[in-house]
Motif scaffolding. Structure first.
Motif, PDB file in Angstrom:
ATOM      1  N   ARG A 153       0.268   6.306   7.026  1.00  0.00           N
ATOM      2  CA  ARG A 153      -0.031   6.230   6.192  1.00  0.00           C
ATOM      3  C   ARG A 153      -0.839   4.589   5.989  1.00  0.00           C
ATOM      4  O   ARG A 153      -1.614   4.505   4.719  1.00  0.00           O
ATOM      5  CB  ARG A 153       1.605   5.125   5.362  1.00  0.00           C
ATOM      6  CG  ARG A 153       1.597   5.121   3.845  1.00  0.00           C
ATOM      7  CD  ARG A 153       2.856   5.149   3.423  1.00  0.00           C
ATOM      8  NE  ARG A 153       2.593   4.818   1.591  1.00  0.00           N
ATOM      9  CZ  ARG A 153       2.366   3.114   1.707  1.00  0.00           C
ATOM     10  NH1 ARG A 153       2.467   2.487   2.106  1.00  0.00           N
ATOM     11  NH2 ARG A 153       2.405   3.249   0.063  1.00  0.00           N
ATOM     12  N   THR A 154      -0.421   3.639   6.341  1.00  0.00           N
ATOM     13  CA  THR A 154      -1.300   2.446   6.284  1.00  0.00           C
ATOM     14  C   THR A 154      -1.838   1.579   7.362  1.00  0.00           C
ATOM     15  O   THR A 154      -1.039   2.225   8.673  1.00  0.00           O
ATOM     16  CB  THR A 154      -0.050   1.265   5.915  1.00  0.00           C
ATOM     17  OG1 THR A 154       0.824   0.553   6.284  1.00  0.00           O
ATOM     18  CG2 THR A 154       0.588   1.546   4.525  1.00  0.00           C
ATOM     19  N   VAL A 155      -2.716   0.400   6.946  1.00  0.00           N
ATOM     20  CA  VAL A 155      -3.135  -0.544   8.421  1.00  0.00           C
ATOM     21  C   VAL A 155      -2.443  -1.343   8.471  1.00  0.00           C
ATOM     22  O   VAL A 155      -2.600  -2.381   6.805  1.00  0.00           O
ATOM     23  CB  VAL A 155      -4.227  -0.556   8.098  1.00  0.00           C
ATOM     24  CG1 VAL A 155      -5.313  -1.268   9.465  1.00  0.00           C
ATOM     25  CG2 VAL A 155      -5.297   1.075   8.846  1.00  0.00           C
ATOM     26  N   ARG A 156      -1.828  -1.839   8.700  1.00  0.00           N
ATOM     27  CA  ARG A 156      -0.686  -3.368   9.234  1.00  0.00           C
ATOM     28  C   ARG A 156      -1.809  -4.363   9.645  1.00  0.00           C
ATOM     29  O   ARG A 156      -2.376  -4.197  10.549  1.00  0.00           O
ATOM     30  CB  ARG A 156       0.030  -2.996   9.944  1.00  0.00           C
ATOM     31  CG  ARG A 156       1.011  -4.307   9.882  1.00  0.00           C
ATOM     32  CD  ARG A 156       2.636  -4.343   9.889  1.00  0.00           C
ATOM     33  NE  ARG A 156       2.233  -4.056  11.409  1.00  0.00           N
ATOM     34  CZ  ARG A 156       3.806  -3.402  12.579  1.00  0.00           C
ATOM     35  NH1 ARG A 156       4.473  -2.920  12.130  1.00  0.00           N
ATOM     36  NH2 ARG A 156       3.326  -3.234  13.928  1.00  0.00           N
ATOM     37  N   LEU A 157      -2.441  -5.627   8.578  1.00  0.00           N
ATOM     38  CA  LEU A 157      -2.967  -6.632   9.186  1.00  0.00           C
ATOM     39  C   LEU A 157      -2.051  -8.079   8.954  1.00  0.00           C
ATOM     40  O   LEU A 157      -1.039  -7.952   8.307  1.00  0.00           O
ATOM     41  CB  LEU A 157      -3.622  -6.613   8.330  1.00  0.00           C
ATOM     42  CG  LEU A 157      -5.420  -5.640   7.856  1.00  0.00           C
ATOM     43  CD1 LEU A 157      -6.100  -5.757   6.532  1.00  0.00           C
ATOM     44  CD2 LEU A 157      -5.478  -5.608   9.194  1.00  0.00           C
ATOM     45  N   GLU A 177      -8.501 -10.214   4.641  1.00  0.00           N
ATOM     46  CA  GLU A 177      -8.876  -9.962   6.252  1.00  0.00           C
ATOM     47  C   GLU A 177      -7.748 -10.889   7.309  1.00  0.00           C
ATOM     48  O   GLU A 177      -7.093 -11.407   6.634  1.00  0.00           O
ATOM     49  CB  GLU A 177      -9.844 -11.585   5.994  1.00  0.00           C
ATOM     50  CG  GLU A 177     -10.605 -11.847   7.189  1.00  0.00           C
ATOM     51  CD  GLU A 177     -11.642 -12.481   6.538  1.00  0.00           C
ATOM     52  OE1 GLU A 177     -12.479 -12.885   7.766  1.00  0.00           O
ATOM     53  OE2 GLU A 177     -12.004 -12.825   5.893  1.00  0.00           O
ATOM     54  N   GLY A 178      -7.772  -9.504   8.540  1.00  0.00           N
ATOM     55  CA  GLY A 178      -7.076 -10.447   9.430  1.00  0.00           C
ATOM     56  C   GLY A 178      -7.143  -9.553  10.455  1.00  0.00           C
ATOM     57  O   GLY A 178      -7.810  -8.873  11.023  1.00  0.00           O
ATOM     58  N   VAL A 179      -5.478  -9.529  11.115  1.00  0.00           N
ATOM     59  CA  VAL A 179      -5.696  -8.848  13.118  1.00  0.00           C
ATOM     60  C   VAL A 179      -5.028  -8.053  12.482  1.00  0.00           C
ATOM     61  O   VAL A 179      -3.606  -7.972  12.091  1.00  0.00           O
ATOM     62  CB  VAL A 179      -4.721  -9.917  13.748  1.00  0.00           C
ATOM     63  CG1 VAL A 179      -5.191  -9.443  15.156  1.00  0.00           C
ATOM     64  CG2 VAL A 179      -5.959 -10.923  13.497  1.00  0.00           C
ATOM     65  N   VAL A 180      -5.546  -6.421  13.174  1.00  0.00           N
ATOM     66  CA  VAL A 180      -4.982  -5.385  13.123  1.00  0.00           C
ATOM     67  C   VAL A 180      -3.780  -5.302  13.943  1.00  0.00           C
ATOM     68  O   VAL A 180      -3.676  -5.337  15.171  1.00  0.00           O
ATOM     69  CB  VAL A 180      -5.676  -4.513  13.193  1.00  0.00           C
ATOM     70  CG1 VAL A 180      -5.685  -3.180  13.427  1.00  0.00           C
ATOM     71  CG2 VAL A 180      -7.435  -4.606  12.586  1.00  0.00           C
TER      72      VAL A 180
END
Length: 295
Positions: A143-147, A134-137
């Motif tokens: 390749r990745t979704v950074r949170l 859980e966090g802010v995008v």
């Protein structure tokens, strides 16, 4: 003037004599394909880019279109030169299959990132929960979704896993509901308690007027009657904790003013019979008495 590049051997790539005109035509086609590819990339990138969250998707699609046009121009120019493209395509096909097997995860994450950025289940700056994270995008790359978590940590979640799992977007709808459970004593007037809690919650800063707060009797616990206080507020995590704390302080003060107690956990013990204490005559002999009896 002619250039003899190959004889009539069918196993060779070229099957005829080439003139200067053939080379010039092939060069013009190749240069045109390259220039057209880069021009198409620029146009598509500007046309498809509608926001920060789609920047990578727009650039990726534009780059793929550029490569396709460049490849088409190169192969067309080679065909003008009389190159037999069948063996070339066969070799490229075999090599492409080998590369695809070796890079399955990379290709899966690449395609998933394109789908995520086109479907747009979240934008940069949204607060989401996915894959127990859980966090802010902060960013979505190929390749990745950074949170960025609420504790200030950075988490990189593979795009394929994000696409395959449920995504909870906490901020996209602009509001969020929180439930605070409060227990009152069994001797309390429940309607009065509901009115007190409702008034205290509605007057708290940060609680939205529409939809308004609600108070409902939830269940009868062992030592208290549990009331559920539900209220809406801004969706970000910081506001959730701030408003929840203010509501808790307000309802506690209101219940104290109304004389409604929040009971401590209680246990009621009952005895069905009372054991009579034994007299000294019924008591077992002590060690000294037992010794004197045997002596």
């Amino acid at each position: 003037m002619t250039f003899l590049l190959a004889a009539g051997d069918t196993g060779q790539a070229f099957g005829r004599n080439l003139t200067i005109a053939d080379w010039v035509a092939a060069g013009i086609i190749a240069v045109g394909g390259i220039a057209g590819g880069y021009a198409l990339r620029t146009v598509l990138s500007r046309a498809l880019r509608r926001g920060d969250s789609e920047r990578h998707a727009a650039d990726g699609l534009a780059r793929a279109a550029c490569w396709a046009m460049v490849a088409a121009g190169v192969f067309w120019s080679l065909s003008v030169l009389g190159l037999r493209l069948g063996p070339v395509f066969g070799a490229l096909g075999i090599g492409g299959v080998a590369v695809a097997f070796a890079a399955q995860s990379i290709l899966a994450n690449f395609l998933a990132s394109i789908i995520l950025q086109l479907r747009r289940p979240f934008r940069r700056g949204d607060q989401i929960t996915t894959n127990d994270c859980e966090g802010v995008v902060e960013d979505v790359n190929f390749r990745t979704v950074r949170l960025r978590t609420y504790a200030g940590e950075r988490v990189l979640v593979p795009c394929a896993e994000v696409l395959a799992q449920p995504i909870t977007n906490h901020t996209t709808l602009g509001r969020r509901r929180t439930t605070l459970e409060i227990g009152v004593g069994y001797d309390a007037d429940l309607e009065q308690a509901r009115e007190v809690l409702l008034a205290a919650t509605a007057a708290t800063d940060g609680v939205l007027e529409k939809p308004g707060p609600e108070v409902w009797v939830k269940e009868f616990d062992e030592s208290a009657v549990t009331l559920a206080v539900r209220f809406w507020h801004a969706p970000d995590q910081a506001t959730l904790w701030r408003v929840r704390s203010h509501v808790a302080v307000a309802v506690k003060a209101s219940l104290d003013s109304a004389g409604i107690a929040i009971p401590f956990p209680q246990r009621v013990l009952s005895f069905t019979s009372q054991v009579e204490p034994r007299s000294s005559a019924d008591a077992p002999p002590s060690a000294d008495q037992d010794h004197r009896a045997h002596s």
